[in-house]
Design an enzyme around this catalytic site. Sequence first.
Site, PDB file in Angstrom:
ATOM      1  N   CYS A 109      37.593  37.338  38.776  1.00 26.77           N
ATOM      2  CA  CYS A 109      38.438  36.447  37.921  1.00 26.77           C
ATOM      3  C   CYS A 109      38.609  34.509  37.881  1.00 26.77           C
ATOM      4  O   CYS A 109      37.468  34.013  37.813  1.00 26.77           O
ATOM      5  CB  CYS A 109      39.686  37.126  37.807  1.00 26.77           C
ATOM      6  SG  CYS A 109      41.311  36.855  36.979  1.00 26.77           S
ATOM      7  N   ILE A 110      40.113  34.886  38.159  1.00 24.63           N
ATOM      8  CA  ILE A 110      39.820  33.057  38.444  1.00 24.63           C
ATOM      9  C   ILE A 110      38.740  32.321  39.771  1.00 24.63           C
ATOM     10  O   ILE A 110      39.077  31.263  39.773  1.00 24.63           O
ATOM     11  CB  ILE A 110      40.941  32.821  37.938  1.00 24.63           C
ATOM     12  CG1 ILE A 110      41.255  30.898  38.309  1.00 24.63           C
ATOM     13  CG2 ILE A 110      41.751  33.230  39.515  1.00 24.63           C
ATOM     14  CD1 ILE A 110      40.491  30.186  36.942  1.00 24.63           C
TER      15      ILE A 110
END
Length: 217
Positions: A135-136
Amino acid sequence: MKRIGVVLRGCGVNDGSEIHEAVLTLLAIDRAGAGALCFAPDKPQLQVINHLSGEPCDERRNVLVEAARIARGHIQPLSAASADELDALIVPGGFGVAKNLSNLAQTGADCEVDAELARLVQAMHEKRKPLGFICIAPALLPKILAVPLRLTLGTDVDAAEMVDDMGAIHVTCPVDDIVIDGDNNIITTPAYMQETSIAEVAKGIDKLMARVLEFIP
């Protein structure tokens, strides 16, 4: 049994660990016949978000205590993590990456990363042990490792520009796939960086875990 470190940072997508990503990671580790060792910073959360309304709450919570909800209490402070005791390291996403593992949410490409996370990732990298970022979370890698990197935050143009500004190479990637940086034994996958289903997120995380296990010396 292979020992896979998993770094959490609270409980909840908007202020801590993305729960789906964290649980899918733990499930993939277990299905692979490996063991998960969970860690989280022992410090206050930057903020607490009401996940029903999406609004900030006037509360104080501890990152480690909240992350213990996901780990069913089987978790240690991030300061206790040692690269010598781990075969690989996975960092799932959630806004806690940008709030509790760094100040990415406030400063973007100029962010600073939690010192304990940086120490652990650098030690794993020096030992050529695989790293899986979801993800991030991959956005922190260029701030931790002073080497050329290939990674993904999915298909978001702004996220890609931020990674490029940090000095890494962003690779556009669908949610159910991975990007492999073979030179650094790093695997990344977009997960909920894109609007998608949990089934699609699971495909990407399963692929990431399979490659991480292949890279273990």
